[in-house]
Design a protein around this motif. Sequence first.
Motif, PDB file in Angstrom:
ATOM      1  N   TYR A  63      22.817 -29.828   6.157  1.00 25.48           N
ATOM      2  CA  TYR A  63      22.835 -29.837   7.511  1.00 25.48           C
ATOM      3  C   TYR A  63      22.698 -28.612   8.427  1.00 25.48           C
ATOM      4  CZ  TYR A  63      25.177 -31.010  11.887  1.00 25.48           C
ATOM      5  OH  TYR A  63      25.588 -31.232  13.173  1.00 25.48           O
ATOM      6  N   VAL A  64      23.513 -27.719   8.129  1.00 26.80           N
ATOM      7  CA  VAL A  64      23.673 -26.370   8.573  1.00 26.80           C
ATOM      8  C   VAL A  64      22.220 -25.874   8.684  1.00 26.80           C
ATOM      9  CG1 VAL A  64      24.345 -24.113   8.756  1.00 26.80           C
ATOM     10  CG2 VAL A  64      25.916 -26.040   9.050  1.00 26.80           C
ATOM     11  N   LYS A  65      21.399 -25.949   7.662  1.00 20.50           N
ATOM     12  CA  LYS A  65      20.010 -25.245   7.524  1.00 20.50           C
ATOM     13  C   LYS A  65      19.292 -26.282   8.658  1.00 20.50           C
ATOM     14  CE  LYS A  65      20.290 -23.646   2.710  1.00 20.50           C
ATOM     15  NZ  LYS A  65      19.914 -23.815   1.401  1.00 20.50           N
ATOM     16  N   GLN A  66      19.297 -27.262   8.687  1.00 19.82           N
ATOM     17  CA  GLN A  66      18.593 -28.162   9.754  1.00 19.82           C
ATOM     18  C   GLN A  66      19.018 -27.572  10.978  1.00 19.82           C
ATOM     19  OE1 GLN A  66      19.751 -32.139   8.888  1.00 19.82           O
ATOM     20  NE2 GLN A  66      18.722 -31.902   6.922  1.00 19.82           N
ATOM     21  N   ARG A  67      20.144 -27.266  11.402  1.00 21.64           N
ATOM     22  CA  ARG A  67      20.375 -26.756  12.748  1.00 21.64           C
ATOM     23  C   ARG A  67      20.030 -25.285  12.973  1.00 21.64           C
ATOM     24  NH1 ARG A  67      21.870 -30.718  16.366  1.00 21.64           N
ATOM     25  NH2 ARG A  67      23.319 -32.351  15.395  1.00 21.64           N
ATOM     26  N   CYS A  68      20.076 -24.790  12.015  1.00 27.29           N
ATOM     27  CA  CYS A  68      19.241 -23.301  11.896  1.00 27.29           C
ATOM     28  C   CYS A  68      17.650 -23.395  12.464  1.00 27.29           C
ATOM     29  CB  CYS A  68      19.278 -22.588  10.794  1.00 27.29           C
ATOM     30  SG  CYS A  68      21.031 -21.912  10.308  1.00 27.29           S
ATOM     31  N   GLY A  69      16.968 -24.564  11.820  1.00 27.42           N
ATOM     32  CA  GLY A  69      15.878 -24.796  12.223  1.00 27.42           C
ATOM     33  C   GLY A  69      15.630 -25.172  13.658  1.00 27.42           C
ATOM     34  N   MET A  70      16.568 -26.090  14.180  1.00 27.83           N
ATOM     35  CA  MET A  70      16.606 -26.366  15.533  1.00 27.83           C
ATOM     36  C   MET A  70      16.801 -25.195  16.436  1.00 27.83           C
ATOM     37  SD  MET A  70      18.891 -30.005  15.033  1.00 27.83           S
ATOM     38  CE  MET A  70      18.766 -30.406  16.538  1.00 27.83           C
ATOM     39  N   LEU A  71      17.747 -24.344  16.211  1.00 23.86           N
ATOM     40  CA  LEU A  71      17.866 -23.117  16.945  1.00 23.86           C
ATOM     41  C   LEU A  71      16.799 -22.378  16.789  1.00 23.86           C
ATOM     42  CD1 LEU A  71      21.447 -22.705  15.805  1.00 23.86           C
ATOM     43  CD2 LEU A  71      20.772 -22.966  18.024  1.00 23.86           C
ATOM     44  N   ALA A  72      15.920 -22.203  15.889  1.00 18.25           N
ATOM     45  CA  ALA A  72      14.573 -21.381  15.777  1.00 18.25           C
ATOM     46  C   ALA A  72      13.768 -21.868  16.979  1.00 18.25           C
ATOM     47  CB  ALA A  72      14.188 -21.372  14.182  1.00 18.25           C
ATOM     48  N   GLU A  73      13.798 -23.399  17.028  1.00 24.82           N
ATOM     49  CA  GLU A  73      12.785 -23.788  17.909  1.00 24.82           C
ATOM     50  C   GLU A  73      13.168 -23.764  19.387  1.00 24.82           C
ATOM     51  OE1 GLU A  73      12.609 -28.147  16.757  1.00 24.82           O
ATOM     52  OE2 GLU A  73      11.633 -27.540  14.847  1.00 24.82           O
ATOM     53  N   LEU A  74      14.378 -23.380  19.534  1.00 27.71           N
ATOM     54  CA  LEU A  74      14.980 -23.016  20.794  1.00 27.71           C
ATOM     55  C   LEU A  74      14.378 -21.797  21.064  1.00 27.71           C
ATOM     56  CD1 LEU A  74      18.425 -24.874  21.176  1.00 27.71           C
ATOM     57  CD2 LEU A  74      16.109 -25.479  22.005  1.00 27.71           C
ATOM     58  N   GLY A  75      14.046 -20.985  20.241  1.00 30.13           N
ATOM     59  CA  GLY A  75      13.490 -19.526  20.542  1.00 30.13           C
ATOM     60  C   GLY A  75      14.571 -18.358  19.778  1.00 30.13           C
ATOM     61  N   MET A 129       4.300 -22.483  17.739  1.00 30.14           N
ATOM     62  CA  MET A 129       5.571 -22.337  17.167  1.00 30.14           C
ATOM     63  C   MET A 129       5.355 -22.314  15.713  1.00 30.14           C
ATOM     64  SD  MET A 129       9.231 -23.935  17.409  1.00 30.14           S
ATOM     65  CE  MET A 129       9.046 -23.622  19.006  1.00 30.14           C
ATOM     66  N   SER A 130       5.724 -21.395  14.778  1.00 26.89           N
ATOM     67  CA  SER A 130       5.831 -21.381  13.158  1.00 26.89           C
ATOM     68  C   SER A 130       7.180 -20.994  12.876  1.00 26.89           C
ATOM     69  CB  SER A 130       4.712 -20.566  12.896  1.00 26.89           C
ATOM     70  OG  SER A 130       4.951 -20.414  11.532  1.00 26.89           O
ATOM     71  N   VAL A 131       7.991 -21.993  12.398  1.00 20.36           N
ATOM     72  CA  VAL A 131       9.408 -21.959  12.231  1.00 20.36           C
ATOM     73  C   VAL A 131       9.305 -21.212  10.700  1.00 20.36           C
ATOM     74  CG1 VAL A 131      11.820 -22.530  11.659  1.00 20.36           C
ATOM     75  CG2 VAL A 131      10.613 -23.185  13.749  1.00 20.36           C
ATOM     76  N   THR A 177      31.471  -9.717  -3.599  1.00 21.08           N
ATOM     77  CA  THR A 177      31.357 -11.159  -3.564  1.00 21.08           C
ATOM     78  C   THR A 177      29.670 -11.234  -3.259  1.00 21.08           C
ATOM     79  OG1 THR A 177      33.415 -11.825  -3.536  1.00 21.08           O
ATOM     80  CG2 THR A 177      31.685 -13.476  -3.245  1.00 21.08           C
ATOM     81  N   SER A 178      29.066 -11.820  -3.984  1.00 17.98           N
ATOM     82  CA  SER A 178      27.678 -12.064  -3.526  1.00 17.98           C
ATOM     83  C   SER A 178      27.548 -13.435  -2.503  1.00 17.98           C
ATOM     84  CB  SER A 178      26.766 -12.366  -4.793  1.00 17.98           C
ATOM     85  OG  SER A 178      26.419 -11.112  -5.426  1.00 17.98           O
ATOM     86  N   CYS A 179      26.942 -13.291  -1.603  1.00 21.25           N
ATOM     87  CA  CYS A 179      26.941 -14.553  -0.482  1.00 21.25           C
ATOM     88  C   CYS A 179      25.072 -14.694  -0.462  1.00 21.25           C
ATOM     89  CB  CYS A 179      27.386 -14.004   0.500  1.00 21.25           C
ATOM     90  SG  CYS A 179      29.213 -13.826   0.607  1.00 21.25           S
ATOM     91  N   GLU A 180      24.875 -15.972  -0.257  1.00 20.86           N
ATOM     92  CA  GLU A 180      23.496 -16.248   0.141  1.00 20.86           C
ATOM     93  C   GLU A 180      23.366 -17.054   1.452  1.00 20.86           C
ATOM     94  OE1 GLU A 180      22.001 -18.941  -2.852  1.00 20.86           O
ATOM     95  OE2 GLU A 180      19.897 -18.065  -2.698  1.00 20.86           O
ATOM     96  N   GLY A 181      22.616 -16.267   2.192  1.00 19.84           N
ATOM     97  CA  GLY A 181      22.570 -16.960   3.638  1.00 19.84           C
ATOM     98  C   GLY A 181      21.092 -17.542   3.918  1.00 19.84           C
ATOM     99  N   TYR A 182      20.864 -18.068   5.117  1.00 19.11           N
ATOM    100  CA  TYR A 182      19.822 -18.731   5.192  1.00 19.11           C
ATOM    101  C   TYR A 182      19.240 -18.399   6.803  1.00 19.11           C
ATOM    102  CZ  TYR A 182      16.527 -22.973   5.878  1.00 19.11           C
ATOM    103  OH  TYR A 182      15.715 -23.765   6.502  1.00 19.11           O
ATOM    104  N   PHE A 183      18.007 -17.641   6.907  1.00 15.34           N
ATOM    105  CA  PHE A 183      17.461 -17.282   8.220  1.00 15.34           C
ATOM    106  C   PHE A 183      16.423 -18.358   8.724  1.00 15.34           C
ATOM    107  CE2 PHE A 183      18.524 -12.905   7.575  1.00 15.34           C
ATOM    108  CZ  PHE A 183      19.248 -12.646   8.498  1.00 15.34           C
ATOM    109  N   ALA A 184      16.262 -18.621   9.895  1.00 16.64           N
ATOM    110  CA  ALA A 184      15.215 -19.298  10.369  1.00 16.64           C
ATOM    111  C   ALA A 184      14.924 -18.922  11.975  1.00 16.64           C
ATOM    112  CB  ALA A 184      15.606 -20.908  10.731  1.00 16.64           C
ATOM    113  N   TYR A 185      13.479 -18.718  12.047  1.00 18.35           N
ATOM    114  CA  TYR A 185      13.072 -18.088  13.368  1.00 18.35           C
ATOM    115  C   TYR A 185      11.693 -18.388  13.450  1.00 18.35           C
ATOM    116  CZ  TYR A 185      11.528 -14.421  10.109  1.00 18.35           C
ATOM    117  OH  TYR A 185      10.911 -13.769   9.226  1.00 18.35           O
TER     118      TYR A 185
END
Lengths: 238, 238
Positions: free
Chosen positions: A46-58, A1-3, A15-23
Amino acid sequence: MSVKTESTEYKQGGTSCEGYFAYDDAKPGKRPGVLVVHEWGGLGDYVKQRCGMLAELGYVAFGCDIFGKGVRASTMEDCARISEPFYKDRGLIRARAQAGLEQLKGHARVDAGKVAAIGYCFGGLTVLEMARGGAQVNGVISFHGQFNTPVPAKSIGTKILVLHGASDPVTPPEEVAGLLKEMEEAKADWEFILYGGAKHTFTNYNLPPNLPGPAAYQEKADKRSWQAMKDFFAEVLA
Amino acid sequence: MSVKTESTEYKQGGTSCEGYFAYDDAKPGKRPGVLVVHEWGGLGDYVKQRCGMLAELGYVAFGCDIFGKGVRASTMEDCARISEPFYKDRGLIRARAQAGLEQLKGHARVDAGKVAAIGYCFGGLTVLEMARGGAQVNGVISFHGQFNTPVPAKSIGTKILVLHGASDPVTPPEEVAGLLKEMEEAKADWEFILYGGAKHTFTNYNLPPNLPGPAAYQEKADKRSWQAMKDFFAEVLA
């Protein structure tokens, strides 16, 4: 795994928005995607950490940005101020969420036919608005969200899971009763879980202990709700 | 796997009861036990089938007999008649459930330190009475049970999971609100799940379709609630 994580800019209505991917970059091919909607303070750690956890789930996780680039709170007063226009304009919430959803579906690693949305607090309210508005997702999950809406649904096409604290003073039993009535009348495919003793924001392990006020972390409800999320994804993203 | 079933007689306060064990006879050693409490018609085929399914999951299941040997209903009128004395005497319910629990704990294949109780309809009410009365179990689960009690708990030592239909007219929202208040005030470790569109008896796949009245099978809620049970057992019987 390599998140792998990456920030990305996109626009909604000028409006410019700035999002965050994790996979997981080591995993080949397309996979289901999960949109993650932030709390009333805007997209943060917090939400960025949850994104990382979801990436770990696949999954490919995308922490979207409802408020716009740089619109982030550092105090409770800021939270109330920056979120207020959105609470008042559910059409704007839905449009911003839709823009985030399109970012997620357009990602090279995402199977665009298998996408869910989850949200925390304000984000829970947001994903319920997505469901009411007919967003093309396989399911939505609200974690300690809010349920009031000026535009209750007459029918709902996506599956809904609502994870809630039994002692949440921000979204009290009367608001729960309203959601129950709305969902049953709309014949929604929905499920609602109450966690005993849990207050608002019960999943946020970053909260300091013994906070005064309506919010508190509860490890048991955090773990159980994460498991409920996994069961729900096993059903809707399989 | 080789699921063995056996009926067994036992006594409570001079009354003969006839319960039903199911377990995998090919599996060596002791294992967690699950007490299963029947509906208002008495111990019958449905609960015996669930005992078999629990045996397949690796538990020793015991369908206990609250009403007494041979006290079984074949019509709705019978159900109401034979269950009424128990609805009115919660002490008797608790005593009969306790007698069943002792049978289960005394079984040679049961690890008596790891025991849960589940119940359907009347049985859901029964396992909640067990929890209120301080029964020595690691957890209880009510499937479409009833929540009213003349003796609400001041404190509760066992974990509780309540699985309920959002459109259950037998146990309506007011009774749900009462349970919520009781459990939160008792600071119970409890969790409550509502299944959208589900009526009373939503897990009973033996019900004929399109029944008039308050009960209906719902496959989705049946599957989700069975999964919720497995998650709960993974936590309390590990």
